[in-house]
Design a protein around this motif. Structure first.
Motif, PDB file in Angstrom:
ATOM      1  N   SER A   9      45.683  41.119  31.692  1.00 21.65           N
ATOM      2  CA  SER A   9      44.534  41.663  32.403  1.00 21.65           C
ATOM      3  C   SER A   9      44.924  42.072  33.813  1.00 21.65           C
ATOM      4  O   SER A   9      45.600  41.321  34.524  1.00 21.65           O
ATOM      5  N   SER A  12      41.120  40.782  35.901  1.00 20.25           N
ATOM      6  CA  SER A  12      40.679  39.395  35.986  1.00 20.25           C
ATOM      7  C   SER A  12      41.864  38.448  36.132  1.00 20.25           C
ATOM      8  O   SER A  12      42.843  38.556  35.392  1.00 20.25           O
ATOM      9  N   TYR A  14      41.263  35.242  35.697  1.00 20.20           N
ATOM     10  CA  TYR A  14      40.760  34.068  34.998  1.00 20.20           C
ATOM     11  C   TYR A  14      41.717  33.689  33.878  1.00 20.20           C
ATOM     12  O   TYR A  14      41.935  34.464  32.946  1.00 20.20           O
ATOM     13  N   ARG A  46      37.766  36.882  30.043  1.00 26.80           N
ATOM     14  CA  ARG A  46      38.275  37.441  31.296  1.00 26.80           C
ATOM     15  C   ARG A  46      37.356  38.516  31.860  1.00 26.80           C
ATOM     16  O   ARG A  46      37.174  38.617  33.075  1.00 26.80           O
ATOM     17  N   GLN A  47      36.783  39.332  30.989  1.00 23.60           N
ATOM     18  CA  GLN A  47      35.931  40.413  31.494  1.00 23.60           C
ATOM     19  C   GLN A  47      34.635  39.881  32.103  1.00 23.60           C
ATOM     20  O   GLN A  47      34.013  40.567  32.917  1.00 23.60           O
ATOM     21  N   HIS A  49      34.719  37.332  33.998  1.00 20.27           N
ATOM     22  CA  HIS A  49      35.165  36.735  35.258  1.00 20.27           C
ATOM     23  C   HIS A  49      36.055  37.714  36.027  1.00 20.27           C
ATOM     24  O   HIS A  49      37.043  37.314  36.642  1.00 20.27           O
ATOM     25  N   ARG A  50      35.723  38.971  36.013  1.00 23.43           N
ATOM     26  CA  ARG A  50      36.500  39.951  36.784  1.00 23.43           C
ATOM     27  C   ARG A  50      36.444  39.627  38.271  1.00 23.43           C
ATOM     28  O   ARG A  50      35.394  39.248  38.790  1.00 23.43           O
ATOM     29  N   ASP A  51      37.570  39.815  38.948  1.00 19.44           N
ATOM     30  CA  ASP A  51      37.543  39.672  40.396  1.00 19.44           C
ATOM     31  C   ASP A  51      37.925  40.952  41.121  1.00 19.44           C
ATOM     32  O   ASP A  51      37.986  40.970  42.351  1.00 19.44           O
TER      33      ASP A  51
END
Length: 361
Positions: A9, A12, A14, A46-47, A49-51
């Motif tokens: 990813s 993210s 995560y 993960r999507q 918890h995107r940062d």
């Protein structure tokens, strides 16, 4: 050149420690004129918890974790000049590696980019039919993000045509000094996900140090620690997004880096956390591993510990003034020698050499 990059990813961090590395090296390559598409599966939450948002310097393709969507993503590999499969995607790893070999255009360079070379090599030693071993004859190059001569020799021993380490580094645009944040206050901060091949070292270097200094405050961030027994002076705060890493590194008197077992054993493998901390001018304590002086000078730019007692001794003796001096020296060193812009120059040099060989081949 057009680069198709298949990884875990970009968007993210995560349960994805490679996010900082991907962002740093690919952004630097984009600044050098490469047109990059990053393909990542929608997996492991993960999507959710995107940062970061999809960056302007890279086309981001998130595909469902299904065979049909995988086939569509791999079909686009034929449009690229360079096709990259990174390890540790977590879903369809074998299919992705076999797919880039099958779908890459005849002129394209085919690359395996190993962000956990020590673990991959251990798997390869124990499995003659490992997909990476099978793919090496069809790959032009293996990049790794650490490992030095031991990893290069091992990969070439397995038949890699060329293996080149492209080490972790600093992106000064994303990791830099910021004001302290009370959420992360204390004597030591440690940021890492809970992983089986690091947990014993965390117990030694972090938890034992905390138990030896009951009057000091310790903070641990990262996924998986919520049910771990810890001394009373340790706070577990859960996942810390990359947007808060600068504050996490800048607030406590010192921060800790603990390598995973395999990386500590093989050496020459500075984690992204090392450069994130240095970029924030943090005073870093790291466990000992071979090659540290190639990146930071012990005692003046980083403090090195052999065990939890050493960590505790460093913390007990560390004044605010010395911590500040070590952090500033680390920042100066990495800005001069260890940025992703410099790493991208190394990548381009290798790619240009390979492209120049094509007519003779």
């Amino acid at each position: 050149m057009k680069i198709a990059f298949y990884g875990s990813s970009l968007l993210s961090s995560y349960w994805n420690g490679a996010a900082t590395y991907y962002r740093g090296i690919l952004h630097a390559l984009a600044k050098r004129g490469h047109e990059i598409t990053f393909y990542e599966p929608d997996a492991f939450d993960r999507q959710q918890h995107r940062d970061i948002d999809p960056p302007e310097w890279c086309r981001s393709v998130v595909y469902p974790a299904t065979q049909e969507a995988l086939a569509e993503a791999l079909a686009e590999a034929s449009q690229a000049d360079i096709v990259v499969k990174a390890n540790g995607v977590g879903v369809f790893d074998r299919e992705l590696l076999e797919g880039i070999v099958r779908h890459a255009a005849p002129h394209a360079l085919k690359i395996f980019w190993d962000v956990d070379a020590a673990a991959t090599l251990d798997e390869m030693r124990g499995s003659p039919d490992h997909p990476v071993r099978a793919a090496l004859p069809d790959l032009d190059l293996v990049f790794t993000y650490g490992g030095g001569p031991p990893v290069v020799n091992a990969y070439e021993g397995f038949g890699a045509k060329l293996c080149v380490p492209i080490y972790n580094a600093l992106d000064p645009a994303t990791h830099f000094p910021v004001p302290p944040d009370a959420r992360f206050a204390g004597d030591m901060g440690f940021l890492a996900n809970r992983l089986p091949d690091r947990e014993c070292r965390v117990e030694e270097f972090f938890l034992r140090a905390a138990s030896l200094l009951p009057d000091r405050q310790f903070t641990i961030g990262g996924n998986g620690w919520h049910d771990k027994a810890m001394p009373a002076n340790v706070r577990a705060i859960g996942h810390v997004g990359t947007g808060s890493h600068n504050a996490f590194n800048c607030t406590p008197r010192t921060v800790l880096n603990v390598a995973r077992d395999s990386m500590a054993h093989i050496g020459f493998s500075p984690a992204t956390r090392v450069f994130e901390a240095a970029g924030a001018a943090a005073c870093l304590i790291t466990d000992a591993w071979e090659g540290i002086e190639l990146f930071l000078q012990p005692e003046t730019e980083v403090l090195v510990a052999r065990d939890g007692q050493d960590v505790a001794d460093h913390i007990a003796a560390l004044t605010q003034e010395r911590a500040h001096a070590i952090g500033q020296a680390a920042l100066t060193r990495v800005l001069a020698e260890h940025t992703y812009d410099r790493r991208a120059v190394e990548v381009d040099r290798v790619l240009d050499t390979l492209r120049a060989r094509e007519p003779a081949a």
